[in-house]
Write an enzyme that holds these catalytic residues in place. Sequence first.
Site, short mmCIF file in Angstrom:
data_model
loop_
_atom_site.label_atom_id
_atom_site.label_comp_id
_atom_site.label_asym_id
_atom_site.label_seq_id
_atom_site.Cartn_x
_atom_site.Cartn_y
_atom_site.Cartn_z
N LYS A 35 1.08 -1.02 -0.01
CA LYS A 35 0.07 -0.08 -0.10
C LYS A 35 0.93 1.16 -0.13
O LYS A 35 1.98 0.96 0.39
CB LYS A 35 -1.06 -0.12 1.22
N ARG A 130 -10.29 -0.86 15.32
CA ARG A 130 -10.22 0.25 14.11
C ARG A 130 -11.26 -0.45 13.27
O ARG A 130 -12.34 0.19 13.16
CB ARG A 130 -8.83 0.09 13.58
N TYR A 252 16.41 29.14 9.59
CA TYR A 252 15.27 29.68 10.06
C TYR A 252 14.90 29.51 11.56
O TYR A 252 15.34 28.51 12.05
CB TYR A 252 13.93 29.06 9.35
N MET A 300 12.31 24.06 3.17
CA MET A 300 11.41 23.45 2.48
C MET A 300 12.41 22.81 1.35
O MET A 300 12.11 21.56 1.14
CB MET A 300 10.70 24.48 1.65
#
Length: 359
Positions: A35, A130, A252, A300
Amino acid sequence: MPRPVEAVVDLAAARHNLAVVRRAAPGAKVMAVMKADAYGHGLARLLPALATADGIAVLDLDAVHTVRAAGFGGTVLLLQGVWTADDLRAASALGASIVVHDPRHLELLARVPPVRPIDVWIKLNSGMNRLGFRPAAFRDACATLAAHPQVARRVAITHFASAETGEHVDAQCALFDAAVAGLALERSLANSAAVFAHPRTHADWVRPGIALYGATPFDDRSAAALGLRPVMTLRAEIFGTQTLAAGERVGYGGTFVAPHPMRIGIVACGYADGYPRHAPTGAPVAVAGRASRTLGRVSMDMLMVDLDGHDTASVGTAVELWGAAVPVDAVAAHAGTVGYELLTARAPRVPVRVVDAEA
Ligand SMILES: *Cc1c(COP(=O)(O)O)cnc(C)c1O
């Protein structure tokens, strides 16, 4: 020239890991869980290495198409079942098996005859809470599906909440055994952690995912200790350097401050490539094969690494973000997450190069 960042996917490592799983669960058939685009590796790309599995588990019909188009003739399981009548018809036409985990799947099967006999994997909620039926409803569903003219094989499936620690595994097994008692069903319980840690759960089908990709489901047993080899290497290059004076800040927020004069490298990989932004200073990396660490906040499109002691490193030097030198699980642990999340987060913009070390 493309930006110097790439994921290298090693088919030989995937074959090796499948063999490791087979040795760990010698009596069981293997349902390779592929998956999330094969945990970020690329479903079509990895199929050649895992096509000797007895089954392949995916989530949607597109993935079933991909698996069948590649010529895979074994079991293909839709792990969350089908959503609509059209899906059910398409799944049966493709010879897919479906997980049946909710009363609406029973209604659908009653209302929409599959175009040919379909295998159903009936899910028991054995305590994860679940997906799946409670025991009494599970037995009712089994009986209903036994009487359905278009249902072929029936498999009982359940999933462990904490196979990696072993917590509640006994309780979930006891509930499962009671629910399937006396029923002529194949049985499937084990994910990767249970393959290695709980042999009594192997039953007819094991369902390994993460182990096939060479990462560990455990906090306290590394992939290497399990004999697994990483399939994905995420690598990039240094494309800039800075020489800092003591007290200067990096990136940053200036979360890293140079304690002494030092050189740093700027690496062409950031959170938009799938590297975790929440990994603080100190995440392990390998610069030209030698251990180093990230510095400051991940941006990023880039991140910074420590070049102290890496005097020959400069623009063009290779940096491994994870792979054979830097286990993805070590980066994940540093970032407070799991290898699963990092592998599946590989961004589409990162090109993938397939290698086959044994070819
Ligand atoms: C994802 C998944 C698996 C594989 O789990 P791993 O921990 O990756 O081995 C097995 N079974 C089910 C139902 C799953 O959803």
